[in-house]
Design an enzyme around this catalytic site. Structure first.
Site, short mmCIF file in Angstrom:
data_model
loop_
_atom_site.label_atom_id
_atom_site.label_comp_id
_atom_site.label_asym_id
_atom_site.label_seq_id
_atom_site.Cartn_x
_atom_site.Cartn_y
_atom_site.Cartn_z
N ASP A 15 69.24 0.95 124.15
CA ASP A 15 67.91 1.54 124.14
C ASP A 15 67.15 0.84 123.01
O ASP A 15 67.75 0.22 122.13
CB ASP A 15 68.03 3.04 123.89
CG ASP A 15 66.69 3.72 123.73
OD1 ASP A 15 65.80 3.45 124.56
OD2 ASP A 15 66.52 4.49 122.78
N ASP A 17 63.76 2.00 120.96
CA ASP A 17 63.34 2.83 119.83
C ASP A 17 64.45 3.80 119.43
O ASP A 17 64.92 4.59 120.24
CB ASP A 17 62.09 3.63 120.20
CG ASP A 17 60.92 2.74 120.59
OD1 ASP A 17 60.13 2.38 119.71
OD2 ASP A 17 60.82 2.39 121.79
N ASP A 174 69.93 6.96 121.90
CA ASP A 174 69.81 8.12 121.00
C ASP A 174 69.11 9.30 121.67
O ASP A 174 68.68 10.23 120.98
CB ASP A 174 69.06 7.73 119.72
CG ASP A 174 67.59 7.44 119.97
OD1 ASP A 174 67.27 6.78 120.99
OD2 ASP A 174 66.75 7.86 119.15
#
Length: 223
Positions: A15, A17, A174
């Site tokens: 991922d 960000d 996240d």
């Protein structure tokens, strides 16, 4: 954690960000630009950091609540995105230890790529500004396809572009949608604890294969 049935990992997908890049300061600055325009007090980085992985809408809902009208949200989001696009890489950087991880993967000829829900018009300028745009084997944005995470299709496309079967890919993120998408795609998944997680520790309930505290743990987990 891996079991005896664990298949060898031949590709790492990240991922963006909150996993590969620490972009929180620039995104919180965009939120504060909206707040300033409306005469409101700004948020500190600590106050807003945990919402960054939820994108502009999640951050605006933190600041203005979910009761704002669709028109208000659209107007504020336009201000947010205009500011962010113009100031996209003032403070953003790879997370600590991530440069060494990427160098190690490249040294071992293990392809890596990016699968994000950030739209391409923001993803590519950000990666270019940080001189990262040529290094990933694939870059899949939130609007590359007609669907985005938690749908598995972006991850399947990433695996195809990397030339690796999904079951030999590891996806690290996240947000819960990252783990859901990775599992649906047939990949192994890891939670990036250094990312923008909610302080209530709800990520412990996500159906991931593991959870790691630092990017440096990626290589140890693979070994």
């Amino acid at each position: 954690m891996p079991t005896s049935s664990f298949l060898p990992i031949k590709c790492i997908l990240f991922d963006l960000d909150g996993t590969l890049l620490d972009t929180a300061a620039d995104l919180v600055a965009a939120l504060n630009a909206v707040l300033c325009a409306e005469g409101r007090e700004p948020y500190t980085l600590a106050q807003a950091r945990h919402t960054v992985s939820h994108g502009s809408i999640g951050m605006l809902e933190l600041a203005f609540g979910r009761e704002q009208t669709a028109a208000e949200l659209a107007r504020r989001r336009e201000v947010f995105l205009d500011y962010y696009q113009a100031n996209i890489s003032c403070h953003s950087r790879l997370f600590e230890a991530m440069p060494d991880v990427l160098a190690a993967l490249e040294g071992d000829n293990i392809p890596w790529g990016i699968v994000t829900n950030k739209p391409e018009y923001l993803t590519f300028p950000l990666l270019t500004a940080l001189d990262l745009h040529r290094r990933p084997r694939c870059i899949i944005g939130g609007d590359t396809l007609a669907v985005a995470k938690p749908h598995p299709q972006p991850l399947w496309l990433a695996a195809e572009q990397c030339g690796v079967a999904p079951q030999h890919c590891l996806y690290i993120g996240d947000a819960e949608r990252d783990i859901v998408a990775g599992r649906a795609a047939g990949m192994k998944t890891l939670i990036a604890e250094w990312g923008y997680l909610n302080p209530n520790n709800e990520h412990h309930d996500w159906p991931a294969d593991g959870s790691i505290a630092s990017p440096a743990d990626i290589l140890a987990w693979l070994n």
